[in-house]
Design a protein around this motif. Sequence first.
Motif, PDB file in Angstrom:
ATOM      1  N   VAL A 213     -10.808   2.974   3.081  1.00  0.00           N
ATOM      2  CA  VAL A 213     -10.046   4.191   2.769  1.00  0.00           C
ATOM      3  C   VAL A 213      -9.992   4.394   1.259  1.00  0.00           C
ATOM      4  CG1 VAL A 213      -7.814   5.332   2.949  1.00  0.00           C
ATOM      5  CG2 VAL A 213      -8.699   4.047   4.881  1.00  0.00           C
ATOM      6  N   ALA A 214      -9.710   3.316   0.512  1.00  0.00           N
ATOM      7  CA  ALA A 214      -9.617   3.434  -0.940  1.00  0.00           C
ATOM      8  C   ALA A 214     -10.956   3.864  -1.528  1.00  0.00           C
ATOM      9  CB  ALA A 214      -9.177   2.108  -1.542  1.00  0.00           C
ATOM     10  N   ALA A 276      -4.981  10.321   1.948  1.00  0.00           N
ATOM     11  CA  ALA A 276      -5.622   9.008   2.057  1.00  0.00           C
ATOM     12  C   ALA A 276      -4.569   7.917   2.144  1.00  0.00           C
ATOM     13  CB  ALA A 276      -6.536   8.782   0.862  1.00  0.00           C
ATOM     14  N   THR A 277      -3.523   8.042   1.321  1.00  0.00           N
ATOM     15  CA  THR A 277      -2.459   7.040   1.349  1.00  0.00           C
ATOM     16  C   THR A 277      -1.781   7.045   2.715  1.00  0.00           C
ATOM     17  OG1 THR A 277      -2.106   7.873  -0.868  1.00  0.00           O
ATOM     18  CG2 THR A 277      -0.650   6.113  -0.137  1.00  0.00           C
ATOM     19  N   SER A 280      -3.938   5.637   5.499  1.00  0.00           N
ATOM     20  CA  SER A 280      -4.018   4.186   5.518  1.00  0.00           C
ATOM     21  C   SER A 280      -3.155   3.672   6.669  1.00  0.00           C
ATOM     22  CB  SER A 280      -3.524   3.635   4.193  1.00  0.00           C
ATOM     23  OG  SER A 280      -3.612   2.248   4.191  1.00  0.00           O
ATOM     24  N   ALA A 281      -1.986   4.292   6.813  1.00  0.00           N
ATOM     25  CA  ALA A 281      -1.093   3.931   7.915  1.00  0.00           C
ATOM     26  C   ALA A 281      -1.656   4.444   9.244  1.00  0.00           C
ATOM     27  CB  ALA A 281       0.289   4.505   7.668  1.00  0.00           C
TER      28      ALA A 281
ATOM     29  N   LYS B   2      -0.837  -2.530   3.282  1.00  0.00           N
ATOM     30  CA  LYS B   2      -0.571  -1.397   2.400  1.00  0.00           C
ATOM     31  C   LYS B   2      -0.703  -1.824   0.937  1.00  0.00           C
ATOM     32  CE  LYS B   2       1.770   2.799   2.348  1.00  0.00           C
ATOM     33  NZ  LYS B   2       2.159   3.812   3.289  1.00  0.00           N
ATOM     34  N   PHE B   5      -4.257  -2.114  -0.096  1.00  0.00           N
ATOM     35  CA  PHE B   5      -4.799  -0.777  -0.331  1.00  0.00           C
ATOM     36  C   PHE B   5      -4.401  -0.269  -1.714  1.00  0.00           C
ATOM     37  CE2 PHE B   5      -3.862   3.790  -0.186  1.00  0.00           C
ATOM     38  CZ  PHE B   5      -5.135   4.271   0.006  1.00  0.00           C
ATOM     39  N   ARG B   6      -3.089  -0.408  -2.016  1.00  0.00           N
ATOM     40  CA  ARG B   6      -2.590   0.036  -3.319  1.00  0.00           C
ATOM     41  C   ARG B   6      -3.279  -0.711  -4.450  1.00  0.00           C
ATOM     42  NH1 ARG B   6       3.127   1.443  -1.936  1.00  0.00           N
ATOM     43  NH2 ARG B   6       2.834   3.555  -1.133  1.00  0.00           N
ATOM     44  N   THR B   8      -6.154  -2.169  -4.435  1.00  0.00           N
ATOM     45  CA  THR B   8      -7.556  -1.774  -4.573  1.00  0.00           C
ATOM     46  C   THR B   8      -7.654  -0.474  -5.356  1.00  0.00           C
ATOM     47  OG1 THR B   8      -7.673  -2.611  -2.334  1.00  0.00           O
ATOM     48  CG2 THR B   8      -9.677  -1.690  -3.260  1.00  0.00           C
ATOM     49  N   ILE B   9      -6.838   0.506  -4.954  1.00  0.00           N
ATOM     50  CA  ILE B   9      -6.821   1.801  -5.647  1.00  0.00           C
ATOM     51  C   ILE B   9      -6.516   1.584  -7.126  1.00  0.00           C
ATOM     52  CG2 ILE B   9      -5.360   3.839  -5.983  1.00  0.00           C
ATOM     53  CD1 ILE B   9      -6.810   4.651  -3.758  1.00  0.00           C
ATOM     54  N   THR B  12      -9.372  -0.100  -9.074  1.00  0.00           N
ATOM     55  CA  THR B  12     -10.508   0.781  -9.288  1.00  0.00           C
ATOM     56  C   THR B  12     -10.167   1.850 -10.317  1.00  0.00           C
ATOM     57  OG1 THR B  12     -10.903   0.395  -6.969  1.00  0.00           O
ATOM     58  CG2 THR B  12     -12.332   1.959  -8.053  1.00  0.00           C
TER      59      THR B  12
END
Lengths: 294, 364
Positions: A213-214, A276-277, A280-281, B2, B5-6, B8-9, B12
Motif C-alpha cells: 500500500v505504501a 491509502a492510509t 491500509s485498514a 499500521k 505502514f506509517r 515505511t511511508i 520513503t
Amino acid sequence: MRDVVPGKRVRAERGGAAARDALLVVPCLAYVACAFIGPLAYMAVQSVQGSPAGGAYARLVREPVYAQVFLNTAFLAAVVTIAALALGYPLALTAAMATPRVRRFLVLVVAVPFWTSLLVRSYAWLVLLQQRGIVNQVLLDLHVIDEPLQLVYNATGVVLGMTYVLLPYMVFSLFASIRAIDPKLYRTAATLGASRTEIFWRVLVPLSRSGVVAGSSIVFVLAIGFFVTPALLGGLRQTTIGMLIDAQINKILDWPFGSALALTLTIIVVSIAMLATRSSAAVRRLVPDPEHAP
Amino acid sequence: MKTTFRKTILATCTLALLLFAACRGEQATNAPTATTATTAPPRELVVCSYGGAFQEAQRKAFFEPFEKETGIKIKEAQWSGEYAKLKAMVDAGQPTWDLVTAAEASIIARGARDGVLERIDYTGIDKTKFYPEALTDYSFGFDFFSTALAYNAADYATGAPPKDWKDFWDTKRFPGRRSLRNDPRTTLEFALLADGVPKDKLYPLDVDRAFKSLDKIRNGVNVWWTTGSQPAQLLANGEVRLVSAFNGRISAAAVQGKLPLTVSWHGGALDTDSWIIPKGAKNRDAALALIRYTARPDVQLALTRYIAYGPTMPEAYEKLSATERAQLPSSPENRALQFVFNGEWWAEHESAVLERWNKWQLAK
C-alpha cells in the motif's frame, strides 16, 4: 482504590512524553507551514482571481479536454504503479531473503540510478528505444522483426521510462516491510504443512501489505505529477496534467488557471494519500492476518 | 501493522525529501550570486541568456571583448525563457539580472504590457541602420534566427530534397519519418503555408484552417519535439528524416557531427534574439553600454563566426561572401524566402490557441 493511582501516574507521564514529542515536531511543522501551506494558500487565492472570479474553475469544468487529461494522467499513473509492483515485488523479495552480501549488492543496484539525474535517465531510454537504438538493433539482427518498432514517443516509452524512474520507491517500501516479517513464521508455516505457494499467499502477502500500500500510493502520487519523462518519451496523446500546469505557468502565464489546475491535482493527490492510509485498514479486513485467521 | 505502514511511508518520504534537498542545493550553487554587484568597486553586469552553444557564441563575440574594452565585469546566468521567473523577480523588486536575452517575441510583448521591462534608451544608436522589426521601445534585437525545415542531405543523395512545407506535408512524394514541434507557435504558420496560404497573408492566422491542415500531417509525424536540441539529435540519429528546427542548432550539430544537415529557408519563421532590461535592474547603465556595443556591425558580424544567427543591420551583410550569407537566416537572399514571426498576434491569442492545441492532441 490504591491500584488506580499508578494507572493515573502512567497516563500522566505518557501525557508529558507526548507533549515533549509534540515539541520535536514544531520545527518541521513551521517549515511545512512556510514552504508548503503558505504557498498553497497563495495558490488557492490566485486560482480564484482573474476575471471573472472563479473563471478558471468554470473553464476547467466547461472544457472536457482538461477532465480528459486528468483521466489520462491517472490511468497512466495506475499502469505505472501496477508495472512497478509487478517488477518490484520479486526484486524486493529476493533482496530481503538473500545473504547479506547479495542483499547489499541488490539494494545498491536499485539505489544507484536513484542518484542519477532524472533528465539523464529519461534520455538514456531514448538511446535504448529509438529507431536505431540497441533494442531495435538486436531485434533486427535476430530477425525477430523486419522493421524497427516504435518503442518511444508513445505510451510504451512513457510507461517504460516512468516505471524505471519510480521503481526504487516501490522496491524500498516493499523491502522494508518484507524484512520486518519474522522468518520463523515461514518455517512454522512449512512445519504445519503449508506449500511454498501457500506460504507466499497466506503469510508473505498479508504481512507485507503495508509495504504494498505504501509503495503503490507513493508511486501513484509521484506518477500523477510527472512531466519531464512524459514530455521527453511521450507522443501527442501522452500530455499529462503536470505538462499542462507547466505550460500555463511558464508559457501562457495564465497563473489563475495554472493554479486552479495545480490545486485540483493537489486535492486529488491528498485524497489518494488519505485513502491509502484508510485502505491500509481496509486491506487488513480483506486479507486477514494469519494470526487472526480462523 | 499500521505502525509498519506509517514507518515505511515516513522512511520513503524522508529519503525523497533528502534527495529533493540535494537537487535544490545543486541548483542553488548554479544560480548567479549577483547581490553584491553594486557594492563591489569594479563595475559589474549580470547577463542572462539561454546557455549552450548560443551563450558560448555570445561570450566570445560580445562578453569577452566588451569586458576588455570597458573594464565592466560580466557575470552570466541562464534561463529558458520562463517569463514567470522574470516577472516574479521584478515584482519582488530585486531583479538579479541586468540584461536578458529574450528569444520569444511574446516575452517582449507581455513584458511591455505588464510593466516588467525598462524602456531602451536609444541615445547614440541610429535606428535607421536596423531592420525595423528588430527594434521596439522595450527590446533591442541583436540577431535573427529562424525556425525552418531541415533534413539530412545524405537521405536525399538521389532525387531532390524537400523544399518547403508543402513538401513536408506530402508524405507520398517524400516518404519517411518526420518531427514537428509540440507547440502551436510557428507550427500553425507552417500548416497554413503547407495548405497554400501565401506567406505575406499569414497574419492574422486562420486557426481553423491551420488545424485542418494539421489533421492531414498528424499521423505522418512520429516525434513531437519539445526542446530545441531535439530536432538535430533526431536527424543525426536517423530517428527521422524531416524536422522543423531552430536553424542555429542544425548548423551547430552539422559542424560538430560532420553531417550534411541542411536547412531549407523556404517558409522559415524569422524571429529575433533581443536584449531586454528588467525593470529596476541595478546596473542599467552597464546594460545599456552592452546594448550599444552589440549595435555595431562588426560586433554583430563577430557573432556569426560562432553561431549561424544573422545580424539585424543590413549593412553587415555587405561584408560577407555569398557562401557565408547563405548560412544566415536573415541574409537578403534567405530573408526573401521566409516570413517574420508575429509575436504580438501570439501574445494576444496564445492561451486560446494552446487550449485548442491540447484538445487537438487528444483527439482520436
